[in-house]
Structures are given as C-alpha cells and as structure tokens.
Write an enzyme that holds these catalytic residues in place. Structure first.
Site, mmCIF file in Angstrom:
data_model
loop_
_atom_site.group_PDB
_atom_site.id
_atom_site.type_symbol
_atom_site.label_atom_id
_atom_site.label_comp_id
_atom_site.label_asym_id
_atom_site.label_seq_id
_atom_site.Cartn_x
_atom_site.Cartn_y
_atom_site.Cartn_z
ATOM 1 N N LYS A 22 0.846 -1.205 0.000
ATOM 2 C CA LYS A 22 0.000 0.000 0.000
ATOM 3 C C LYS A 22 0.876 1.246 0.000
ATOM 4 O O LYS A 22 0.647 2.184 -0.780
ATOM 5 C CB LYS A 22 -0.881 0.009 1.244
ATOM 6 C CG LYS A 22 -1.525 1.349 1.555
ATOM 7 C CD LYS A 22 -2.352 1.337 2.817
ATOM 8 C CE LYS A 22 -1.568 1.540 4.062
ATOM 9 N NZ LYS A 22 -1.283 2.956 4.387
ATOM 10 N N ASN A 23 1.906 1.251 0.867
ATOM 11 C CA ASN A 23 2.688 2.473 1.067
ATOM 12 C C ASN A 23 3.696 2.725 -0.035
ATOM 13 O O ASN A 23 4.407 3.734 -0.016
ATOM 14 C CB ASN A 23 3.361 2.443 2.438
ATOM 15 C CG ASN A 23 2.342 2.578 3.543
ATOM 16 O OD1 ASN A 23 1.187 2.941 3.293
ATOM 17 N ND2 ASN A 23 2.725 2.241 4.761
ATOM 18 N N ARG A 93 -4.362 10.446 4.560
ATOM 19 C CA ARG A 93 -3.203 11.329 4.757
ATOM 20 C C ARG A 93 -2.245 11.258 3.575
ATOM 21 O O ARG A 93 -1.589 12.224 3.233
ATOM 22 C CB ARG A 93 -2.458 10.894 6.005
ATOM 23 C CG ARG A 93 -2.997 11.317 7.293
ATOM 24 C CD ARG A 93 -1.965 11.035 8.333
ATOM 25 N NE ARG A 93 -0.637 11.318 7.839
ATOM 26 C CZ ARG A 93 -0.121 12.530 7.692
ATOM 27 N NH1 ARG A 93 -0.869 13.565 7.947
ATOM 28 N NH2 ARG A 93 1.089 12.701 7.243
ATOM 29 N N CYS A 117 -4.386 12.037 13.253
ATOM 30 C CA CYS A 117 -5.162 10.795 13.272
ATOM 31 C C CYS A 117 -4.882 10.102 14.597
ATOM 32 O O CYS A 117 -4.179 10.633 15.457
ATOM 33 C CB CYS A 117 -4.765 9.907 12.094
ATOM 34 S SG CYS A 117 -3.083 9.343 12.214
ATOM 35 N N ARG A 122 0.849 14.007 13.060
ATOM 36 C CA ARG A 122 1.142 13.896 11.635
ATOM 37 C C ARG A 122 1.467 15.239 10.963
ATOM 38 O O ARG A 122 0.815 15.678 10.018
ATOM 39 C CB ARG A 122 -0.010 13.201 10.912
ATOM 40 C CG ARG A 122 -0.533 11.945 11.556
ATOM 41 C CD ARG A 122 0.477 10.838 11.743
ATOM 42 N NE ARG A 122 0.990 10.289 10.522
ATOM 43 C CZ ARG A 122 0.383 9.338 9.825
ATOM 44 N NH1 ARG A 122 -0.757 8.866 10.228
ATOM 45 N NH2 ARG A 122 0.916 8.883 8.708
ATOM 46 N N ASP A 308 4.750 0.304 11.903
ATOM 47 C CA ASP A 308 3.483 -0.247 11.401
ATOM 48 C C ASP A 308 3.277 -1.691 11.831
ATOM 49 O O ASP A 308 2.236 -2.277 11.528
ATOM 50 C CB ASP A 308 3.423 -0.166 9.868
ATOM 51 C CG ASP A 308 3.333 1.265 9.411
ATOM 52 O OD1 ASP A 308 3.517 1.520 8.201
ATOM 53 O OD2 ASP A 308 3.111 2.150 10.253
ATOM 54 N N VAL A 330 8.916 6.271 16.650
ATOM 55 C CA VAL A 330 8.458 7.001 15.466
ATOM 56 C C VAL A 330 7.142 7.710 15.748
ATOM 57 O O VAL A 330 6.977 8.889 15.471
ATOM 58 C CB VAL A 330 8.328 6.040 14.265
ATOM 59 C CG1 VAL A 330 7.828 6.785 13.029
ATOM 60 C CG2 VAL A 330 9.676 5.382 13.983
ATOM 61 N N ARG A 400 -9.068 0.081 4.903
ATOM 62 C CA ARG A 400 -8.279 1.153 4.259
ATOM 63 C C ARG A 400 -6.931 0.619 3.784
ATOM 64 O O ARG A 400 -6.401 1.060 2.776
ATOM 65 C CB ARG A 400 -8.039 2.294 5.258
ATOM 66 C CG ARG A 400 -9.230 3.179 5.527
ATOM 67 C CD ARG A 400 -8.792 4.436 6.232
ATOM 68 N NE ARG A 400 -7.600 4.973 5.593
ATOM 69 C CZ ARG A 400 -6.710 5.745 6.223
ATOM 70 N NH1 ARG A 400 -6.879 6.052 7.490
ATOM 71 N NH2 ARG A 400 -5.664 6.215 5.598
HETATM 72 C C1 EPZ Z 1 4.448 6.726 6.298
HETATM 73 O O1 EPZ Z 1 3.699 7.777 6.871
HETATM 74 C C2 EPZ Z 1 3.499 5.546 6.210
HETATM 75 N N1 EPZ Z 1 2.361 5.903 5.378
HETATM 76 C C3 EPZ Z 1 3.019 5.176 7.611
HETATM 77 O O2 EPZ Z 1 2.202 4.024 7.477
HETATM 78 C C4 EPZ Z 1 4.228 4.838 8.472
HETATM 79 O O3 EPZ Z 1 3.790 4.557 9.791
HETATM 80 C C5 EPZ Z 1 5.198 6.029 8.483
HETATM 81 O O4 EPZ Z 1 5.554 6.375 7.129
HETATM 82 C C6 EPZ Z 1 6.471 5.718 9.259
HETATM 83 O O5 EPZ Z 1 7.109 4.622 8.670
HETATM 84 C C7 EPZ Z 1 2.511 5.936 4.044
HETATM 85 O O6 EPZ Z 1 3.573 5.685 3.526
HETATM 86 C C8 EPZ Z 1 1.294 6.264 3.236
HETATM 87 P P1 EPZ Z 1 6.587 9.994 8.377
HETATM 88 P P2 EPZ Z 1 4.315 9.283 6.904
HETATM 89 O O7 EPZ Z 1 6.479 11.287 7.670
HETATM 90 O O8 EPZ Z 1 5.170 9.496 5.736
HETATM 91 C C9 EPZ Z 1 7.205 12.954 11.979
HETATM 92 C C10 EPZ Z 1 0.305 2.700 7.781
HETATM 93 O O9 EPZ Z 1 -0.145 2.169 8.807
HETATM 94 N N2 EPZ Z 1 7.121 13.981 10.925
HETATM 95 O O10 EPZ Z 1 7.680 9.060 8.002
HETATM 96 O O11 EPZ Z 1 3.180 10.215 7.131
HETATM 97 C C11 EPZ Z 1 5.906 12.204 12.159
HETATM 98 O O12 EPZ Z 1 5.062 12.873 13.079
HETATM 99 C C12 EPZ Z 1 0.811 4.121 7.837
HETATM 100 O O13 EPZ Z 1 0.399 2.142 6.668
HETATM 101 C C13 EPZ Z 1 7.426 15.307 11.242
HETATM 102 O O14 EPZ Z 1 7.760 15.643 12.377
HETATM 103 O O15 EPZ Z 1 5.209 9.221 8.214
HETATM 104 C C14 EPZ Z 1 6.368 10.874 12.689
HETATM 105 O O16 EPZ Z 1 6.568 10.974 14.082
HETATM 106 C C15 EPZ Z 1 0.587 4.764 9.201
HETATM 107 N N3 EPZ Z 1 7.346 16.256 10.256
HETATM 108 C C16 EPZ Z 1 7.701 10.643 11.991
HETATM 109 O O17 EPZ Z 1 8.124 11.942 11.565
HETATM 110 C C17 EPZ Z 1 6.983 15.943 8.979
HETATM 111 O O18 EPZ Z 1 6.941 16.846 8.120
HETATM 112 C C18 EPZ Z 1 7.612 9.744 10.787
HETATM 113 O O19 EPZ Z 1 6.598 10.262 9.952
HETATM 114 C C19 EPZ Z 1 6.690 14.592 8.684
HETATM 115 C C20 EPZ Z 1 6.766 13.629 9.665
#
Ligand code: EPZ
Length: 467
Positions: A22-23, A93, A117, A122, A308, A330, A400
């Site tokens: 998916k991701n 998202r 969420c 996020r 995840d 994370v 989802r």
């Molecule tokens: C991706 O989300 C995945 N989703 C998530 O999977 C996954 O949990 C996550 O990466 C971490 O591996 C998709 O790929 C669609 P991040 P993403 O930006 O990109 C912080 C699932 O269950 N952060 O890597 O949104 C954030 O708050 C989903 O399939 C900032 O501070 O996650 C988090 O603590 C859930 N500023 C950490 O970084 C930003 O601008 C990682 O977030 C962006 C993120």
C-alpha cells in the site's frame, strides 16, 4: 458499518500470498502526475486507500482505470487541475503525496492539510521545508497548503526530524526535484523499501536518482518524465501481520510473494521470541512452538523494527510469558490498541512512548473497537488467539490498508465473519446479559422489599426554583 465476528483458539495453517505494498502504491500513483503519457502499475492492492486516491487523481485531471489483471492505468488528460480537496484528503493522509508532483509539473498546487489521526499529530513541516528549499513559495490558508513555483531549482536539503526522517516527505521532495533545474541532495532521506520502490519508478520514467535506500539521495533534474510500467513490491507490513497471525495462534503457515530482505528486523525479533522462520523459494514458512519468550521491541525508522508492526507485535507479546517492553520511537502515541487488548485480558501498562506487557496464559474473547489501520489488524490477531468469540468493530480502518485480510486469514483456517454492526449481530456470548449472576451469590438481598415512602419537605431557607 461492518464488524468482524471472530471465533478464536484455532492455530492457523496453510499457504497464502501477500499483496502489493500500500505504502508504495499510493505515492507511486500520485507521482504519475509528473508524467507525459500513461503509466501502468502492476500489483496495486485492492483496498480503500487506493480507491480514495484514485478518486482524488480523477479530480486532478487524470484517468485512473483498473484492468482485468489488476493493473492500474494512469493517464493525465487535464494538466490544469491543481486543487486536492479537503473532503478526499481528510480521508487519507497519503494524499499529501500529490503536492510535490503538482508543484513540479503544474507549478501550482492547493492541497488540504491532512490533519492528525489516532496515531499522532502527523505534521508536514519537513515536506514544506524541502519544497521551499527547492524554491517553492508556500503559505497555509484556511487549512490548505497553497504552493507555487515558476521553476524549481536544485538544492541541498536536510530532512531529519525529531522522530527520524519522513517517508512521504522524502517522496514529495524527490518527486519535485526530478524536474528542478540542477542537482538536489537530500540528507537524512527515509530508507524504507517503499521509498526505494518509489524512486525506482521515477527512474523508470526518466528521472536520474541515486542513493536510494541510503540517507543520502541525489537527484539530477531532467526536462520531462515519460509514463512507464512498474510492478509494486510486496507489502512487508501485510507479510509481517500474517507472520504474526501465525505466531500468535501458534500455527504453521507459509507465505508467498515476500521479500525477506525487507523484513530483516522483524524476522530477527521473531527468532528472539522463539518463532521458527524458514525461507522458501519465494517467501517464508513460520512454525511456532507453544512456549515463546518475552522480548523488548524498539520501533525505529528503517532498517529498524517498523512502527506499522508495533501493535501486531504487542498482540503476540501479550500471550508470551514474561515482561516485554514495547517502545515506539516514530509515533510515541501509537497505543490506542492497548485499552482494547486489555478488554481481552491482556496486561499492558503505558509509560510515555512505551508499553510494558506482562504475558498472560490466554486472552479471552470480547467486543473491541478498532481505532486505526494497524491497531485493527492487531485486534483481529488477538481475537484469533483468544478463547471464545470476539467482535472487532469499525473495521473500515482495516479495509483502508489491507487487501481482503479476513479472506487470507480464513484461507489459513481463521474463523472470521464480516457482518453489519447491528445489535442483532452481536453474539449472545458477548452481551452483558450473558454474564449471569453466579450461583454462589445469594440474590435474596436483590429483592425490593415493598414500597418505602419518603416524606419530602423543602428546607425553609432554600429559595425554591419556582420563587
Ligand atoms: C508513512 O507515513 C506511512 N504511510 C506510515 O504508514 C508509516 O507509519 C510512516 O511512514 C512511518 O514509517 C505511508 O507511507 C502512506 P513519516 P508518513 O512522515 O510518511 C514525523 C500505515 O499504517 N514527521 O515518516 O506520514 C511524524 O510525526 C501508515 O500504513 C514530522 O515531524 O510518516 C512521525 O513521528 C501509518 N514532520 C515521523 O516523523 C513531517 O513533516 C515519521 O513520519 C513529517 C513527519
């Protein structure tokens, strides 16, 4: 709204295939906005988020068609549409992944801020930092990101944040940099396999990206990208979920279409817990002894244990003797599943970004509520292991992000029925009325011994409401 009714206590056994990631599929579909001409993506999983993104891309002037063999054709017909509406973005998202491609290809983008969420705030500050470094003018107005750029220019960008890098942020910046003038370097880029798959797709369209899978990615800007064919990598999170379903039920399961090199940390941790893992021609066989060992789990950016998989791992550890510490570096608040697992008899205590799990001999069936995608999967796993019947409500969260998970689990001997969430469908064993007064509790005192009248006289000094 649907719910699952699950009969627990049955070890899973048999063989099942894993769907595409998916991701990986979501950002790749979004990046098709960059291309001149159609792209065909193979192995796209059939799940709600893909359908939601398809709707969003249609509003952005792209034809999105699913073929008979499951492939998806994406072809831009109106390169002027630039607004990603809140109504669709709030549902998913990952819609934020259209921002970089729209900015690079159409020079203007209006994308709703995705909002938080159940697993955390996020934020997207790192996305915006990277795009501004490439020369984009970005402002936030009425919950929308409004971004414009006459021409993006290569830059050196650091994408590290307080919780590591950003997966979709790295995708957004990479996508935008492919059409920027000059060279872009990203330091502290995300290394997840889905990011590598995303960059491989961009290179297939004619981009010039190197360093994928390392924290240092280099993108040399080109003038145009052409549509291409691409096959999505297997979903390592679905694979880990199915592996943990086998482990929590002490089953013997073989998975096909699994990239073991994407699961190193997960398989290492499962071996530490005592699960037997054998690699097969194109996958893995899991067979699980009854006695397993507790273990501490730290969820980290790739190649660490993936966040995840945190909830699903926790579900397994609730059934393993001893104390296990689960820490999510994370998403430190990603623990909505703890209270629901406690309803099934799990013994878990939250301590900040950690949960302390004390294993119990067995879980008991209960009615539980899903809160987010991976928590719902974890509750299904716990229900498969629990003694008796369980109900998992709000499984639209599960739909989802998983491609017919209950069909795969039932193919392995799981007993999961999808029903409408109505009182009549609630199993009698889970209704409060089913919990009878125990025979040894004398109900003699429960009788109401005749009427007792109470003479009420209003206190003189209190002003009555009617005064
Ligand atoms: C991706 O989300 C995945 N989703 C998530 O999977 C996954 O949990 C996550 O990466 C971490 O591996 C998709 O790929 C669609 P991040 P993403 O930006 O990109 C912080 C699932 O269950 N952060 O890597 O949104 C954030 O708050 C989903 O399939 C900032 O501070 O996650 C988090 O603590 C859930 N500023 C950490 O970084 C930003 O601008 C990682 O977030 C962006 C993120």
């Amino acid at each position: 709204m649907d719910m699952f009714v699950v009969q627990g206590g049955q070890p899973l056994a048999g063989r099942v295939g894993v769907s595409g990631a998916k991701n990986s599929a979501l950002p790749i579909m979004a990046a098709s906005l960059l291309a001149d001409g159609p792209s065909v993506i193979w192995g796209v999983p059939d799940l709600a988020d893909v359908r939601t993104l398809s709707q969003l891309l249609q509003t952005l002037g792209m034809n999105v068609l699913r073929g008979a063999a499951g492939e998806i054709l994406l072809d831009v017909y109106d390169p002027k549409a630039c607004v990603a509406d809140y109504e669709l973005v709030r549902r998913m998202r990952a819609s934020i992944c259209v921002l970089g491609p729209l900015l690079a290809r159409r020079r203007f983008a209006v994308v709703s801020l995705p909002g938080g969420c159940a697993i955390g705030d996020r934020p997207v500050d790192l996305h915006l930092k990277g795009l501004r470094a490439l020369g984009a003018e970005i402002r936030i107005e009425r919950g929308y990101i409004i971004a414009k750029a006459r021409k993006l220019r290569g830059a050196s960008i650091y994408l590290g944040g307080p919780f590591g890098s950003t997966v979709t942020g790295t995708c957004n910046v990479m996508a935008a940099a492919t059409l920027a003038a000059g060279v872009t370097t990203i330091e502290a880029a995300a290394c997840e396999p889905e990011v590598v798959d995303f960059g491989t797709y961009l290179n297939g369209m004619g981009a010039k990206i190197s360093g994928l899978g390392t924290p240092f990615v280099r993108i040399e800007g080109v003038d145009e990208l052409i549509g291409t064919q691409h096959e999505i990598i297997p979903d390592r999170i679905e694979a880990a979920t199915l592996i943990l379903a086998a482990a929590i039920t002490r089953g013997d399961v073989t998975l096909e279409n699994v990239r073991l090199d994407h699961l190193t940390a997960v398989l290492e941790k499962l071996r530490e817990i005592g699960v037997r893992i054998e690699s097969t021609d194109d996958g893995v066989r899991i067979h699980t002894p009854i006695e397993l060992r507790s273990a501490d789990c730290f969820m980290l950016p790739h190649p660490g244990l993936p966040t995840d998989v945190q909830a699903q791992l926790m579900a397994l550890l609730t059934t393993v003797p001893g104390i296990s510490l689960v820490t999510d570096k994370v998403f430190p608040d990603r623990f909505m599943h703890v209270a629901e697992m406690a309803r099934m008899g799990a013994r878990i205590r939250r301590e900040g970004p950690s949960a302390i799990v004390s294993g119990v001999p067995s879980l008991s069936g209960a009615c539980v509520m899903a809160s987010d995608l991976r928590a719902s999967a974890a509750l299904v796993l716990a229900a498969l292991a629990a003694q008796g019947e369980s109900v998992v409500r709000r499984i639209y969260h599960l739909d989802r992000g998983y491609d017919h998970l209950e069909l795969k689990l039932n193919r392995l001997g799981g007993r999961i029925t999808r029903v409408e969430d109505t009182p009549t469908n609630m199993p009698a064993t889970l209704k409060a009325s089913a919990l009878e007064r125990p025979a040894d509790i004398d109900d003699a005192d429960a009788e109401i011994r005749g009427p007792k009248w109470l003479t009420v006289t209003a206190p003189t000094k209190t002003k009555l409401a009617t005064d």
